[in-house]
Design a protein around this motif. Structure first.
Motif, PDB file in Angstrom:
ATOM      1  N   MET A  22      -2.579   1.068  -5.928  1.00 40.18           N
ATOM      2  CA  MET A  22      -2.037   2.291  -5.332  1.00 40.18           C
ATOM      3  C   MET A  22      -0.527   2.404  -5.466  1.00 40.18           C
ATOM      4  SD  MET A  22      -4.616   4.047  -4.338  1.00 40.18           S
ATOM      5  CE  MET A  22      -3.844   5.319  -3.324  1.00 40.18           C
ATOM      6  N   GLU A  23       0.109   1.477  -6.168  1.00 43.76           N
ATOM      7  CA  GLU A  23       1.564   1.492  -6.302  1.00 43.76           C
ATOM      8  C   GLU A  23       1.993   1.851  -7.715  1.00 43.76           C
ATOM      9  OE1 GLU A  23       2.994  -1.715  -2.885  1.00 43.76           O
ATOM     10  OE2 GLU A  23       3.242  -2.205  -5.005  1.00 43.76           O
ATOM     11  N   GLY A  24       3.174   2.476  -7.808  1.00 45.67           N
ATOM     12  CA  GLY A  24       3.779   2.767  -9.098  1.00 45.67           C
ATOM     13  C   GLY A  24       3.316   4.060  -9.735  1.00 45.67           C
ATOM     14  N   ARG A  60      -3.309  -3.592  -3.567  1.00 48.52           N
ATOM     15  CA  ARG A  60      -1.959  -3.045  -3.452  1.00 48.52           C
ATOM     16  C   ARG A  60      -1.500  -2.468  -4.785  1.00 48.52           C
ATOM     17  NH1 ARG A  60       2.721  -4.414  -4.980  1.00 48.52           N
ATOM     18  NH2 ARG A  60       2.009  -6.444  -5.771  1.00 48.52           N
ATOM     19  N   ARG A  61      -1.705  -3.224  -5.855  1.00 50.77           N
ATOM     20  CA  ARG A  61      -1.306  -2.759  -7.183  1.00 50.77           C
ATOM     21  C   ARG A  61      -2.030  -1.483  -7.578  1.00 50.77           C
ATOM     22  NH1 ARG A  61      -2.030  -8.070 -10.851  1.00 50.77           N
ATOM     23  NH2 ARG A  61      -2.230  -6.439 -12.444  1.00 50.77           N
ATOM     24  N   THR A 104       1.463  11.961  -3.581  1.00 47.82           N
ATOM     25  CA  THR A 104       2.057  12.486  -4.813  1.00 47.82           C
ATOM     26  C   THR A 104       1.270  13.739  -5.205  1.00 47.82           C
ATOM     27  OG1 THR A 104       0.567  11.259  -6.272  1.00 47.82           O
ATOM     28  CG2 THR A 104       2.612  10.149  -5.671  1.00 47.82           C
ATOM     29  N   SER A 124      -4.005  -4.256   2.461  1.00 46.68           N
ATOM     30  CA  SER A 124      -3.563  -3.032   1.785  1.00 46.68           C
ATOM     31  C   SER A 124      -4.451  -1.845   2.145  1.00 46.68           C
ATOM     32  CB  SER A 124      -3.522  -3.237   0.266  1.00 46.68           C
ATOM     33  OG  SER A 124      -4.783  -3.614  -0.235  1.00 46.68           O
ATOM     34  N   MET A 176      -3.203   1.401   4.473  1.00 44.14           N
ATOM     35  CA  MET A 176      -3.346   2.748   3.927  1.00 44.14           C
ATOM     36  C   MET A 176      -3.968   3.694   4.941  1.00 44.14           C
ATOM     37  SD  MET A 176      -5.066   3.775   0.273  1.00 44.14           S
ATOM     38  CE  MET A 176      -6.728   3.301   0.758  1.00 44.14           C
ATOM     39  N   LYS A 178      -2.309   7.853 -12.498  1.00 44.13           N
ATOM     40  CA  LYS A 178      -3.564   7.155 -12.236  1.00 44.13           C
ATOM     41  C   LYS A 178      -4.742   8.097 -12.423  1.00 44.13           C
ATOM     42  CE  LYS A 178      -6.188   4.437  -8.875  1.00 44.13           C
ATOM     43  NZ  LYS A 178      -6.159   3.688  -7.606  1.00 44.13           N
ATOM     44  N   GLU A 197      -3.871  -8.251  -3.212  1.00 43.39           N
ATOM     45  CA  GLU A 197      -2.837  -7.989  -4.219  1.00 43.39           C
ATOM     46  C   GLU A 197      -3.300  -6.959  -5.236  1.00 43.39           C
ATOM     47  OE1 GLU A 197       0.664  -8.146  -6.471  1.00 43.39           O
ATOM     48  OE2 GLU A 197       0.207  -8.679  -4.391  1.00 43.39           O
TER      49      GLU A 197
END
Length: 213
Positions: free
Chosen positions: A67-69, A64-65, A104, A44, A48, A149, A61
């Motif tokens: 930086m997601e959502g 990854r989590r 974002t 991940s 990036m 975040k 994992e």
């Protein structure tokens, strides 16, 4: 409405979330990179930065989590640039080059006003001078149904914790002792704020701990 989260936040065994002496040479403070040895080798992290390969497994994992959502980010002043009033120089646009990893709207807490900076990949840095509540309101509006975040650093996370604004924290506790630096939880009563441990996953490089209210 999404959650307000801290994710992928490195912390030492003795509770420091950054080393001392942050500078242009040492963005994470002296020895600060030791807090992220769990993350740097992962797939991940490499993806990036436009690279291939990398390790998989729990560290990947959680990376990854982390930086997601998210539909918006909030950063402290020193997360955007080196300490001081000149932002690292008149052309400073952050530590990450032309395409930062946020993709974002990203709101930077500061006492020094600056016009927004539009970057490649969907990141726009907005500089908020009227406090953490104003930044959070803008970030929530930008994020819509996605999460916000709180990206750090330590002072920013502490301010939002004490304001009761954070719903979930993912800490990656590295097996290092810094001895000095920026203490993440000094004087903060996490159970008193309603937090409890919901995940606890040890790996060779870190122990991933998720706390939620």
């Amino acid at each position: 409405m999404g959650k307000v989260r801290v994710a992928g936040f490195g912390v030492s065994i003795d509770g420091f979330g950054a080393g001392p002496g942050q500078s242009l040479k040492d963005p994470l403070g002296k020895r600060g990179p030791e807090l992220f040895q769990w993350y740097f080798p992962t797939r991940s992290f490499r993806e990036m930065h436009g690279e291939s390969g990398g390790e998989t497994g729990p560290d990947n994992e959680f990376g990854r989590r982390a930086m997601e959502g998210f539909g918006a980010f909030i950063l402290g002043r020193n997360m955007f640039g080196p300490a001081g009033d000149d932002w690292g120089g008149p052309n400073w646009k952050g530590w990450w080059g032309d395409n930062p990893p946020y993709h974002t709207p990203t709101f930077v807490l500061t006492h020094h006003a600056r016009e927004p900076i539009v970057m490649e990949g969907g990141t726009t840095f907005h500089f908020v001078t009227d406090g953490i509540e104003a930044a959070l309101a803008q970030a929530k509006a930008a994020a819509g149904d996605l999460d916000v975040k709180i990206g750090g650093g330590v002072s920013t996370v502490r301010q939002y914790l004490l304001a009761g604004a954070i719903d979930e924290l993912h800490l990656a506790q590295s097996p290092v002792v810094l001895g000095q630096g920026e203490s993440l939880f000094a004087g903060i009563d996490l159970p008193g704020l309603g937090f409890r441990v919901t995940e606890n996953v040890p790996t060779e490089q870190a122990t991933h701990i998720v706390l939620a209210r």
